[in-house]
Design an enzyme around this catalytic site. Structure first.
Site: not given
Ligand SMILES: NC(=O)C1=CN([C@@H]2O[C@H](COP(=O)(O)OP(=O)(O)OC[C@H]3O[C@@H](n4cnc5c(N)ncnc54)[C@H](O)[C@@H]3O)[C@@H](O)[C@H]2O)C=CC1
Ligand SMILES: O=C(O)[C@H](O)CS(=O)(=O)O
Length: 473
Positions: A150, A248, A282, A454
Site C-alpha cells: 500500500n 507495523e 493501516c 518507526e
Molecule cells: N501497521 C502498518 O503500518 C501497516 C499495516 N498494514 C496491514 O497489511 C495488510 C495489507 O498489506 P499486505 O501487503 O496485504 O499484507 P501481507 O501481510 O499479506 O503482506 C505484507 C508483506 O509480507 C509478505 N509476506 C506475506 N506472507 C509472508 C510469509 N509467510 N513470509 C514472508 N513474507 C510474507 C508479502 O509478500 C508482503 O511483502 C493490511 O492488514 C494492513 O492493515 C499495511 C501497511 C502498513
Molecule cells: O502503511 C500504511 O498504511 C502507512 O504506514 C500509513 S502512513 O505512514 O502513510 O500514514
C-alpha cells in the site's frame, strides 16, 4: 509488451535466468512488467552480500554514511516524477498521492541522514574509584526488510533510512504486487554511491525468501509492515534465532466526533483520513463515532464532500480515488457493505463495485457494533457512521478492539481532547488532525497492531544494540 525488471544483489542485476512474476496495473488489470521469481537461493545470496558489506559500511563514520544517504535523497528527489508514475501504475493510487508518498518517503531518508550523527552513548558514575562505565550504541547488523503493497516507497525508506544511518546493511523483499518502486529506489541507492551489498532487493516467493532470512543467524533483525496475521507468523519464526523484530501491523482506527468539534474541520479530516489510498492504509478511519446531537449535520456535510471525489485511473488528472489492489480487496469491501445492510445499516452513498477493481466511495449510517465493518479492517473506501450519547460511551467503544494503531478525536475543548486522548489505547492519535504521520514522529501501535516504532529518534533505536563497557583502571 512487459518490461523486465531484475533483483539487485551486491550491486548487480540478478534473475535474468529465472521464471518471472507478472506485475499488473490495478486500474486496467493489464500486465506491464515482470520481475524474477526468486527464492531461498537468491535470499541467501543477498544475505551473503549484506554480511560482506557490513564491515566496511558500519566502520564508516556517521558523517561519511550521511553523505551517501543524502546523495540518495537528492537522486530520489530528482526522480520523483518517474517514481510516482511507476507507483501509480503498480499500486493504483492517484498520481498526486504518489508524488506525496515519494516526498514523504524521502523525508525519512533526509531525517535519518542527519539523525545518524546523534547516536550518543553514556558515561555512568561507578561505585568504585578504579572503574569507568561506558554505554556504547552499535548497529545491530544485517536487517531483513519485508514490506506491503500500500505504500511501496515509504514503507521501505521508513526502515532502510534509519538502518543505513545506524551502520546496518539490508535485504529487502517488497510486496509481490508492487516490486518496481523498490527496485527503482535500490537502483538510485547504487547510483548515489552507497556501496554494493549495503542495500539488496529480492523479489519472488515470499515464504521461501522470508524463511531463508529468518533461519539465517547472520540476519540479526526483522522489520515487517503488513497484516497482523503474517506479522505473528514472522514473529514466531524470528524467535528460533532470537532476532530483534519491529512489526507495523493492521489497524482499525476509530474517530470520535464530539458535538463541540469544528464540524467543517472534522468532516474534511475524516474524508482525508478515510479516502487516502482509497482507504488502503493501516491508519485510515475504519469507524466513525459521532455524538447524537450533531449526527445528521455531520453526515450531510460529509456526504456533500464525498460526492466531490472522482473515481478513476490514477494517471488521469483530477482523479482522487483509484482502484483497490486486487479482486479480493473489492470483494471484502462489498462483503462489509452487504453485511452491514443485512443488519440494518443504510447506504447514504456508493456501496457498489464498479467495473474492474474500482469500488464506490461509500458512506453507511445507522451502523451498530455487531457489523463486520466495525470489527474487521475493511481496507477500502467505506465509512461506517455510528452515534453515541456521551464521552464515556465513545471512549469505551473506540477501545473495544484487538488493534491499537491509530485513533482520531475532534473537539474544540482542549481539556476534553487531552482527557480523551489519554484514555484511548492507540499508539498514534490525531487530535483535530486527520493526517498525523510524519518522518520526525514515532509511528507504531499498541496491542496487535505491532511492536516498536518507526520515525523520529525512537525509530533509530530499532537498529541499534546497546553495549556496556566496564573499564578497570
Ligand atoms: N501497521 C502498518 O503500518 C501497516 C499495516 N498494514 C496491514 O497489511 C495488510 C495489507 O498489506 P499486505 O501487503 O496485504 O499484507 P501481507 O501481510 O499479506 O503482506 C505484507 C508483506 O509480507 C509478505 N509476506 C506475506 N506472507 C509472508 C510469509 N509467510 N513470509 C514472508 N513474507 C510474507 C508479502 O509478500 C508482503 O511483502 C493490511 O492488514 C494492513 O492493515 C499495511 C501497511 C502498513
Ligand atoms: O502503511 C500504511 O498504511 C502507512 O504506514 C500509513 S502512513 O505512514 O502513510 O500514514
Amino acid at each position: 509488451m512487459s518490461k523486465p525488471y531484475y533483483m539487485i544483489i551486491n550491486g548487480e542485476d540478478v534473475g535474468k535466468d529465472l521464471p518471472v512474476i507478472e506485475v499488473s496495473n490495478p486500474a486496467t488489470e493489464e500486465i506491464f512488467a515482470t520481475v524474477p521469481k526468486g527464492g531461498a537461493k537468491e535470499a541467501v545470496e543477498a544475505v551473503d552480500a549484506a554480511y560482506e558489506a557490513y564491515g566496511k559500511w558500519s566502520a564508516l563514520s556517521a558523517y561519511e554514511r550521511s553523505e551517501r544517504i543524502q546523495d540518495w535523497y537528492i537522486l530520489i528527489k530528482e526522480h520523483t516524477e518517474d517514481l510516482a508514475k511507476t507507483m501509480t501504475e503498480e499500486q493504483g493510487k492517484p498520481l498526486a498521492e504518489a508524488r506525496g508518498e515519494i516526498n514523504y518517503a524521502n523525508g525519512f531518508i533526509s531525517w535519518y541522514a542527519e539523525e545518524g550523527k546523534r547516536i550518543y552513548g553514556e558515561i555512568i558514575p561507578a561505585t568504585q574509584q578504579n572503574k569507568r562505565l561506558f554505554v556504547h550504541k552499535q548497529p545491530v547488523g544485517v536487517v531483513a526488510v519485508i514490506t506491503p503493497w500500500n505504500f511501496p516507497a515509504a514503507m521501505i525508506t521508513r526502515k532502510v533510512g534509519p538502518a543505513l544511518a545506524a551502520g546496518c546493511t539490508v535485504v529487502i523483499k517488497p510486496a509481490g504486487q508492487t516490486p518496481l518502486t523498490a527496485i527503482k529506489l535500490v537502483q538510485l541507492a547504487k547510483e548515489a554511491g552507497i556501496p554494493s551489498g549495503v542495500v539488496n532487493v529480492v523479489t519472488g516467493d515470499s515464504k521461501a525468501i522470508g524463511n531463508a532470512w529468518l533461519e539465517d543467524t547472520r540476519v540479526r533483525k526483522l522489520t515487517f509492515t503488513g497484516s497482523t496475521e503474517v506479522g505473528k507468523l514472522l514473529m514466531k519464526s524470528a524467535a528460533d534465532t532470537v532476532k530483534k523484530v519491529s512489526l507495523e501491523l493492521g489497524g482499525h482506527a476509530p474517530s470520535i466526533i464530539m458535538e463541540d468539534c469544528n464540524l467543517e474541520k472534522a468532516a474534511e479530516s475524516v474524508l482525508a483520513a478515510k479516502f487516502r489510498n482509497a482507504g488502503q492504509t493501516c491508519v485510515c478511519i475504519n469507524r466513525v463515532y459521532v455524538q447524537e446531537s450533531i449526527a445528521d449535520e455531520f453526515t450531510e456535510l460529509l456526504l456533500k464532500k464525498a460526492k466531490q471525489l472522482k473515481i478513476g485511473n490514477g494517471l488521469e488528472e483530477g482523479v482522487t480515488i483509484g482502484p483497490l489492489i486486487d479482486d479480493s480487496a473489492v470483494r471484502k469491501a462489498l462483503e462489509h457493505v452487504e453485511d452491514a445492510v443485512s443488519k440494518g445499516a443504510e447506504v447514504k452513498l456508493g456501496g457498489k463495485r464498479k467495473e474492474g477493481l474500482f469500488f464506490e466511495p461509500t458512506i453507511l449510517t445507522n451502523v451498530t457494533d455487531d457489523m463486520q465493518c466495525m470489527q474487521e479492517e475493511t481496507f477500502g473506501p467505506v465509512i461506517p457512521i455510528s452515534t453515541f450519547k456521551d464521552e464515556e460511551e465513545a471512549v469505551r467503544r473506540a477501545n473495544d478492539s484487538i488493534y491499537g494503531l491509530a485513533a482520531y478525536v475532534f473537539t474544540e475543548n482542549i481539556s476534553r481532547g487531552i482527557r480523551i486522548t489519554e484514555k484511548l489505547e492507540y499508539g498514534i492519535i490525531g487530535l483535530n488532525d486527520g493526517l498525523p504521520s510524519t518522518p520526525q514522529a514515532p509511528f507504531g501501535g499498541f496491542k496487535q497492531s505491532g511492536l516498536g516504532r518507526e520515525g523520529g529518534h525512537h525509530g533509530m533505536d530499532e537498529y541499534l544494540e546497546i553495549k556496556y563497557i566496564s573499564l578497570g583502571l
